[in-house]
Write an enzyme that holds these catalytic residues in place. Structure first.
Site, PDB file in Angstrom:
ATOM      1  N   CYS A  71      60.478  83.708  37.360  1.00 42.00           N
ATOM      2  CA  CYS A  71      61.736  83.266  37.640  1.00 42.00           C
ATOM      3  C   CYS A  71      62.170  82.751  38.969  1.00 42.00           C
ATOM      4  CB  CYS A  71      63.012  84.646  37.345  1.00 42.00           C
ATOM      5  SG  CYS A  71      64.488  84.041  36.662  1.00 42.00           S
TER       6      CYS A  71
ATOM      7  N   GLU B 204      60.745  87.175  31.278  1.00 45.28           N
ATOM      8  CA  GLU B 204      61.136  88.308  32.090  1.00 45.28           C
ATOM      9  C   GLU B 204      62.451  89.467  31.759  1.00 45.28           C
ATOM     10  OE1 GLU B 204      62.775  88.651  36.969  1.00 45.28           O
ATOM     11  OE2 GLU B 204      63.453  87.045  35.521  1.00 45.28           O
TER      12      GLU B 204
ATOM     13  N   LYS C 160      56.679  90.250  41.443  1.00 41.51           N
ATOM     14  CA  LYS C 160      57.429  89.200  41.773  1.00 41.51           C
ATOM     15  C   LYS C 160      57.911  89.348  43.264  1.00 41.51           C
ATOM     16  CE  LYS C 160      61.954  87.464  40.372  1.00 41.51           C
ATOM     17  NZ  LYS C 160      63.347  87.569  39.402  1.00 41.51           N
TER      18      LYS C 160
END
Length: 512
Positions: A227, A95, A194
């Site tokens: 993440c 990321e 995300k």
């Protein structure tokens, strides 16, 4: 067999390609057949020391933004080429690995591209201008195509919106933190926005709905998220339990938080608890405590890297099972509360004290003897420990800890944690503060808890922030147990439980 059919189609497609594209197609077909024959695949992750932009609130010229991204892609291309040379079928990069961070909403804009839905069947390497300027996607696509390897990267997506829509930002566009996957021909096969943004990601928008993004390969079914997503039911649990993926791709920019939330520690625990492969690629930035990447399996880490001393990147490769649930070594299902709830009496609960792990108030109990049988409770959770130290050091204090409550300052989610934990000093008020080293080894330990969830993630962390692959096991009754003592001094042995149904509503994802 369906996968055999895919392989056959690859050969047919190769026969119809122009001569200059024939070789990559043949290599892909051979790679697919090889993966099918062994039911394994070679995976790679790259931990990247990102070249960062200069902090600015104003947008830089597009040429300057592209120049920075090309610097990072030069490094990534070298890692991708080397992974392919060693035979890797897929590589995951981190990321923020192409443009870094330190952005406002305005200053991120020159770094974004319009990323289409993969249903458009697009190879940016051969048709770069189909959806407007896309130099980053073009280059990533060519990296994949030229090296006959799946490439996973994190970039930014921009989408225009109607200003009459109340949810449309005032600048008339949405920005999304986005993962992309290109196959061995350079085709865009996956795009993921995300869903769980970290608190500082104000340059991006929240998607309206969570996405469960999967794609099939000749070596298994893959899912992808980014993440902070790993801590939440959507999309993380949905991908594994509902979509039944074999492997999760995980670009991350993870800031390590001892004693529990170090990247390698929690990511390895998650892979074991969920029973899937996790390919975790972290950014590398020691000033922000970012390090820790790995190829994790249901049985433990196949390869991992943690380096807080240097500023260098690292390429990791490992051979993994393409279908881990079919593996003879796949861990059996676990009843995480069975053993702990069978204990009739909880002795000596009065000599507990409170300690803080960051903002979370744990209930601790000191392990005062070389061996013992201890229990500590908080809320609905009781944690039980049987242990024997092999060389207890007088200057080292260990505690048994329990936490049952909401974690997080802004976005609050519910943990149940049982932990055997080393304190930084003999002062009990320091218990729960970060610690990286220890000298005490254990001849045995057995940790369990009365968890109110089936989502529990086990891990053991040794001195020097090292994992303990093969040195512990999880029994079907929920005990995290050492096999033959600890080969290195122990920092923590922990069971992380997540009660997703008790999470508070997300305060930032409003009226989308």
């Amino acid at each position: 067999m369906e996968l055999g059919g895919c392989s056959s189609r690859s050969w047919v497609a190769a026969a119809m390609l122009p001569s200059q594209a024939l070789l990559p197609a043949v290599v892909f077909a051979l790679t697919a057949l090889q993966a099918l024959a062994s039911d394994t695949f070679l995976a790679a992750v790259y931990e990247h020391a990102v070249t960062l932009p200069h902090p600015t609130e104003e947008p830089v010229p597009p040429s300057e933004a592209l120049a920075l991204m090309n610097k990072n892609m030069d490094v990534l291309e070298g890692a991708i080429r080397e992974a392919a040379r060693q035979g890797a079928h897929i590589i995951v990069t981190p990321e923020d690995g192409i443009y870094g961070w330190r952005f406002t909403r305005e200053s991120i804009y020159p770094y974004l591209e319009d990323i289409p839905d993969p249903v458009v069947n697009w190879i940016p390497c051969t048709d770069p201008s189909r959806f407007g300027p896309a130099p980053v996607q073009e280059r990533l696509s060519c990296m994949a195509r030229n090296n006959s390897i799946y490439v996973v990267a994190n970039i930014g997506d921009k989408k225009p919106c109607d200003s009459s829509n109340p949810s449309c930002p005032s600048d008339g566009r949405y920005h999304y933190n986005t993962d992309v996957v290109f196959d061995t021909q350079g085709k865009l096969v996956a795009r993921y926005h995300k869903y769980n943004l970290f608190r500082g990601e104000t340059q991006f928008n929240y998607p309206k709905e969570p996405e469960a993004v999967t794609f099939e390969t000749p070596f298994g079914k893959f899912g992808i998220f980014t993440c902070f997503d790993i801590l939440f039911f959507e999309p993380a649990v949905v991908l594994v339990n509902k979509m039944q993926v074999d492997t999760v791709l995980f670009p991350t920019a993870w800031m390590n938080v001892l004693p529990f939330l170090t990247a390698i520690e929690f990511h390895s625990a998650w892979a074991m608890g969920m029973g899937v492969n996790l390919l975790s690629a972290n950014t590398h930035n020691t000033s922000m405590a970012m390090t820790g990447s790995g190829l994790f399996t249901p049985e433990g880490p196949a390869a991992y890297h943690y380096d807080s001393a240097t500023e260098e990147g690292r390429l990791l490769l490992a051979e993994l099972s393409a279908h881990p649930r079919l593996s003879p070594t796949y861990p059996p299902s676990t009843n995480w509360s069975l053993y702990a709830t069978s204990i009739k009496k909880f002795p000596g609960e009065n000599d507990t004290f409170s300690g803080t792990v960051r903002r979370d108030v744990f209930t601790f109990r000191e392990l005062r003897h070389k061996d013992g049988n201890y229990t500590v409770c908080q809320g609905d959770l009781c944690c039980h420990l049987i242990y024997q130290m092999s060389n207890k050091r007088r200057h080292e204090i260990y505690v048994l800890g329990a936490f049952d409550g909401l974690h997080g300052s802004l976005i609050k989610y519910h943990w149940q944690i049982c932990t055997l934990l080393k304190c930084p000093s003999t002062n009990l008020s320091t218990c729960g503060q970060p610690v990286e080293t220890a000298q005490t080894k254990f001849e045995m330990f057995s940790l369990s808890g009365t968890f109110g969830t089936s989502y529990v993630f086990p891990e053991v962390l040794y001195s020097g922030v090292q994992l303990a692959p093969g040195e512990f096991e999880v029994l079907r009754d929920g005990r995290l147990k050492s096999k033959h003592g600890t080969s290195k001094p122990l920092i923590t042995a922990t069971l992380f439980g997540r009660l997703y149904e008790k999470d508070q509503p997300h305060p930032l994802r409003i009226s989308l």
